[in-house]
Design a protein around this motif. Structure first.
Motif, PDB file in Angstrom:
ATOM      1  N   HIS A   1      -8.463-132.510  17.055  1.00  0.00           N
ATOM      2  CA  HIS A   1      -8.026-133.663  17.844  1.00  0.00           C
ATOM      3  C   HIS A   1      -9.212-134.523  18.262  1.00  0.00           C
TER       4      HIS A   1
ATOM      5  N   ASN B   1      -5.568-130.263  31.026  1.00  0.00           N
ATOM      6  CA  ASN B   1      -5.011-129.544  29.890  1.00  0.00           C
ATOM      7  C   ASN B   1      -4.967-128.059  30.204  1.00  0.00           C
TER       8      ASN B   1
ATOM      9  N   VAL C   1      -9.970-138.064  20.750  1.00  0.00           N
ATOM     10  CA  VAL C   1      -9.310-138.722  21.871  1.00  0.00           C
ATOM     11  C   VAL C   1     -10.101-139.951  22.316  1.00  0.00           C
TER      12      VAL C   1
ATOM     13  N   LEU D   1     -13.946-138.865  22.713  1.00  0.00           N
ATOM     14  CA  LEU D   1     -14.387-137.487  22.497  1.00  0.00           C
ATOM     15  C   LEU D   1     -14.235-137.149  21.016  1.00  0.00           C
TER      16      LEU D   1
ATOM     17  N   TYR E   1     -17.597-138.778  31.308  1.00  0.00           N
ATOM     18  CA  TYR E   1     -16.566-137.854  30.841  1.00  0.00           C
ATOM     19  C   TYR E   1     -16.742-136.531  31.568  1.00  0.00           C
TER      20      TYR E   1
ATOM     21  N   ASN F   1      -2.148-125.313  23.529  1.00  0.00           N
ATOM     22  CA  ASN F   1      -2.649-126.191  24.588  1.00  0.00           C
ATOM     23  C   ASN F   1      -1.622-127.282  24.884  1.00  0.00           C
TER      24      ASN F   1
ATOM     25  N   ASP G   1      -9.648-126.233  19.123  1.00  0.00           N
ATOM     26  CA  ASP G   1      -9.693-125.134  20.076  1.00  0.00           C
ATOM     27  C   ASP G   1      -8.866-123.999  19.481  1.00  0.00           C
TER      28      ASP G   1
ATOM     29  N   LEU H   1      -1.801-130.939  26.811  1.00  0.00           N
ATOM     30  CA  LEU H   1      -2.663-131.929  27.454  1.00  0.00           C
ATOM     31  C   LEU H   1      -1.743-132.834  28.276  1.00  0.00           C
TER      32      LEU H   1
ATOM     33  N   ARG I   1      -9.816-133.304  33.057  1.00  0.00           N
ATOM     34  CA  ARG I   1     -10.501-134.200  32.105  1.00  0.00           C
ATOM     35  C   ARG I   1     -10.460-135.593  32.701  1.00  0.00           C
TER      36      ARG I   1
ATOM     37  N   HIS J   1     -12.483-132.144  17.366  1.00  0.00           N
ATOM     38  CA  HIS J   1     -12.810-130.718  17.459  1.00  0.00           C
ATOM     39  C   HIS J   1     -11.520-129.906  17.429  1.00  0.00           C
TER      40      HIS J   1
ATOM     41  N   LYS K   1      -4.076-142.974  26.541  1.00  0.00           N
ATOM     42  CA  LYS K   1      -5.059-142.381  25.645  1.00  0.00           C
ATOM     43  C   LYS K   1      -4.553-142.444  24.229  1.00  0.00           C
TER      44      LYS K   1
HETATM   45  O1  LIG Z   1      -8.081-135.579  26.629  1.00  0.00           O
HETATM   46  C1  LIG Z   1      -9.249-135.264  26.432  1.00  0.00           C
HETATM   47  O2  LIG Z   1     -10.178-135.868  26.967  1.00  0.00           O
HETATM   48  C2  LIG Z   1      -9.587-134.125  25.523  1.00  0.00           C
HETATM   49  C3  LIG Z   1      -8.495-133.127  25.445  1.00  0.00           C
HETATM   50  C4  LIG Z   1      -8.872-131.887  24.705  1.00  0.00           C
HETATM   51  O3  LIG Z   1      -9.812-131.798  23.971  1.00  0.00           O
HETATM   52  C5  LIG Z   1      -7.999-130.713  24.883  1.00  0.00           C
HETATM   53  O4  LIG Z   1      -7.005-130.805  25.628  1.00  0.00           O
HETATM   54  O5  LIG Z   1      -8.296-129.670  24.277  1.00  0.00           O
END
Ligand SMILES: O=C(O)CCC(=O)C(=O)O
Ligand SMILES: [Fe+2]
Length: 321
Positions: free
Chosen positions: A240, A252, A242, A162, A111, A171, A167, A173, A154, A165, A180
């Motif tokens: 989120h 992202n 993933v 993942l 990752y 955002n 943020d 993505l 990513r 969590h 995904k």
């Molecule tokens: O797509 C992912 O691997 C994680 C995306 C993520 O955490 C984000 O975009 O903040």
């Protein structure tokens, strides 16, 4: 709306061929996660399918990666290793299911969450770290360019998960290649998430340990699948989780939707709590320390009064806001 087990489940809405104006005036203000399909994200949609192309254009720059022996990364027991690989080698390995060269085992998963050149002080920006690849992707104009914060590569092996969590910034993505599964939870369900900083301790959201995390069942699960080319809008503070259903590349983009001075200026990842929130939490720690000076029954009494005051004064009753 349906329910699996006892957890309420909602499909993330999918919007196709959205104009900039529609996003900004109709979708964005609702502050719900949505999947946007059919945007023109540039030639990356085709050329990034080739790991050879990616390797050549991305170059041999060393990148820090997570290497995990199992698909589910576990931040509590730290089942993964931090290692470095040249970008081109990472892309090659992440795209294969079995490796001839490896750190842990031949089926290990990779990752990448790209960071700035100096992760302590620099912010991830694909234009700076991967200028040749940056030319292949166009970021949809869903926010004003002067609010841009970071753009983050990513890269995921097939199957890697993942942890959940949040943020602190808005955002998008952009899933460029590979699909995904995304699962999100509202910030209003924070009490059901068993947070450890910005992460949820409920690692296995599909089969949660309800003896350990009994209230997780009360969180409403928003679920969707991103196909190559899809964009997921993740409003700030939405949790989120993933899972890469295939090897895939995503970028992202975080942007600041609030006043500059609310953000922690040492935040390079977009996940440090806003400064008034950090201050409030520190003050709360002091309040709890003060209560420690009291006998238990008094401590209990005043703690209840404090909770009631916070509930009355600070909680929003309705959702969406
Ligand atoms: O797509 C992912 O691997 C994680 C995306 C993520 O955490 C984000 O975009 O903040
Ligand atoms: Fe995130």
């Amino acid at each position: 709306m349906s329910s699996t087990g006892c957890q309420k489940k909602i499909q993330v809405s999918v919007f196709t061929d959205v104009t900039q104006n529609q996003f900004v005036s109709e979708i964005y203000p609702k502050r719900l996660p949505v999947i946007i399909r059919g945007q023109d994200i540039g030639p990356c949609i085709d050329c990034w399918k080739s790991t050879e192309y990616l390797g050549k254009k991305g170059g041999n720059k060393e990148v820090k990666i997570h290497v995990s022996p199992t698909p589910q990364m576990d931040f509590i027991n730290k089942n993964f290793l931090y290692r470095s690989l040249p970008f081109s080698e990472l892309v090659k390995r992440a795209g294969e299911d079995k490796h001839t060269e490896y750190f842990i085992s031949e089926t290990e998963k990779y990752y990448l969450r790209a960071v700035g050149d100096n992760p302590r002080t620099d912010i991830a920006d694909i234009n700076k770290q991967f200028p040749e690849l940056a030319d292949d992707i166009s970021i949809p104009p869903f926010f004003s360019p002067d609010r841009f914060f970071s753009s983050v590569f990513r890269i995921s092996s097939n199957g890697i998960q993942l942890w959940t969590h949040y943020d602190v910034m808005d955002n998008i993505l952009i899933q460029v290649t590979g699909s995904k599964r995304v699962v999100l939870f509202s910030p209003q369900d924070a009490n059901y998430m068993y947070l450890n900083g910005d992460k949820s301790e409920v690692l296995d959201i599909d089969n949660p340990d309800l003896e350990k995390y009994p209230n997780f069942i009360n969180a409403t699960r928003y679920e969707g699948v991103l196909q190559a080319g899809d964009i997921l809008f993740i409003p700030a503070l939405w949790f989120h989780n993933v899972i890469a259903l295939e090897f895939g590349i995503a970028v992202n983009v975080f942007w600041k939707h609030l006043d500059d001075n609310l953000y922690d200026n040492k935040d390079t990842y977009g996940n440090k709590d806003l400064t008034p929130a950090s201050r409030a939490m520190q003050i709360m720690d002091r309040a709890m320390k003060a209560l420690e000076e009291l006998p238990d029954s008094y401590k209990d009494f005043y703690a209840r009064r404090l909770i009631a005051r916070i509930e009355r004064k600070c909680l929003q009753k309705s959702f969406p806001p």
